[in-house]
Design a protein around this motif. Structure first.
Motif, PDB file in Angstrom:
ATOM      1  N   ARG A  60     -16.111 -15.637  49.109  1.00 49.39           N
ATOM      2  CA  ARG A  60     -14.897 -15.701  49.925  1.00 49.39           C
ATOM      3  C   ARG A  60     -13.823 -14.761  49.362  1.00 49.39           C
ATOM      4  O   ARG A  60     -13.214 -13.993  50.103  1.00 49.39           O
ATOM      5  N   LYS A  61     -13.655 -14.824  48.061  1.00 49.35           N
ATOM      6  CA  LYS A  61     -12.629 -14.008  47.406  1.00 49.35           C
ATOM      7  C   LYS A  61     -12.950 -12.513  47.558  1.00 49.35           C
ATOM      8  O   LYS A  61     -12.055 -11.693  47.794  1.00 49.35           O
ATOM      9  N   LEU A  62     -14.233 -12.182  47.444  1.00 52.33           N
ATOM     10  CA  LEU A  62     -14.648 -10.773  47.531  1.00 52.33           C
ATOM     11  C   LEU A  62     -14.301 -10.190  48.915  1.00 52.33           C
ATOM     12  O   LEU A  62     -13.667  -9.137  49.017  1.00 52.33           O
ATOM     13  N   ILE A  63     -14.669 -10.902  49.960  1.00 50.27           N
ATOM     14  CA  ILE A  63     -14.423 -10.384  51.315  1.00 50.27           C
ATOM     15  C   ILE A  63     -12.914 -10.357  51.613  1.00 50.27           C
ATOM     16  O   ILE A  63     -12.402  -9.401  52.196  1.00 50.27           O
ATOM     17  N   HIS A  64     -12.199 -11.381  51.179  1.00 51.83           N
ATOM     18  CA  HIS A  64     -10.743 -11.392  51.357  1.00 51.83           C
ATOM     19  C   HIS A  64     -10.092 -10.203  50.652  1.00 51.83           C
ATOM     20  O   HIS A  64      -9.145  -9.612  51.158  1.00 51.83           O
TER      21      HIS A  64
END
Lengths: 200, 200
Positions: free
Chosen positions: B92-96
């Protein structure tokens, strides 16, 4: 409406259709940018003035061509959405059909691709409307799947947007070209992924 | 290598970096198309001939600028991939992070967007390489998730491509603009969908 008015209006509808069909043919043959209203009129042996009785600008003709091309895809999607069979099979068939129809019309035909490219860049309202209409058919299939217990309970409108967004690489004419080198995921691998999320 | 060669080569590296940094600034200020090698040389108080000692063409400078911009995103993705914590949170953090960095650099800066738009249209190998490098970081996170029993057993390379393709609308600079009107799905709704498919 008396019979004379009705005859006139049916002739108008026919002329409108002929203008759109001729414009589409010219877009395919000489390209979107190079086609003028005068070219369209000449092919129909009518005056440019007469074409302007039906369409106030070239851009209106282009819109009508776009609507027709996308309308054919929508009709195919609607027929699949309203057909019988498991929702997962219909969903798969629907996305495959869009991919095949768009490949045929926009990829093998670079001149038509030019039109689509301009439409997407200029963000024509008709592109957005097409996307929203396709969402409705996806929603129908997903709602059927939920009701049949094939998919978990979820919001069909949101699920349709999620499937549509996930499969964009296979439905969006420009992405189909841009992502052409990426052979993974295949359309079926992507559909398996979406179906896993819908079932989960 | 003796110390004199080493000093010369470190000066060369520095000059190269200054050329790339100046080109990037000019792309932001006056746009990609309007920037010439002569402009870049002038800003650095050097001759165009000296710039050509380092880059044989303007397009090579552009590639170096593109690599640097995308390299920063890759570094951020790598740091997240190698950090601790549940795989789903890191994914989630990577795509955000990609979405935020690309918004900052390409959407709020229309001049840089021009460069990206050309790169995507011309399908620069660097864009493809960037996508493949980002896949590696996604794979790392997904593999960790499978090993920790967070995700079901599956091919991490395929799963990374599936997640990357599904979230393209949030990472691809041109799609971010084109799809701007579509407020659904949000990036988190799309990530929930992907995570459901990975868990399933």
């Amino acid at each position: 409406m008396n019979s004379r008015q009705s005859a006139a209006s049916s002739k108008d509808v026919e002329t409108r259709c002929r203008i759109v069909a001729t414009a589409e043919r010219l877009f395919r043959e000489i390209g979107y940018n190079k086609t003028t209203v005068a070219d369209i009129a000449r092919c129909l042996s009518m005056s440019a003035g007469n074409v302007y009785r039906f369409f106030t600008s070239k851009s209106e003709i282009n819109e009508a061509v776009g609507r027709q091309l996308m309308g054919e895809v929508e009709q195919a999607a609607e027929a699949i959405a309203n057909s019988q069979g498991p929702a997962s099979e219909r969903l798969r068939k629907l996305i495959h059909t869009v991919e095949r129809m768009n490949s045929e019309r926009y990829l093998s035909d670079t001149k038509l691709h030019e039109m689509v490219s301009i439409a997407l860049t200029e963000n024509w309202p008709i592109v957005r409307e097409h996307v929203l209409r396709m969402d409705v058919y996806l929603q129908k299939v997903i709602r059927d799947g939920i009701e049949a217990g094939e998919f978990r309970h979820q919001d069909p409108a949101l699920a349709a947007r999620l499937v549509h967004t996930s499969t964009m690489r296979f439905c969006h004419p420009r992405l189909m070209v841009e992502c052409g080198e990426f052979t993974v995921p295949t359309i079926d691998q992507m559909l398996d992924f979406c179906l896993a999320a819908l079932h989960a």
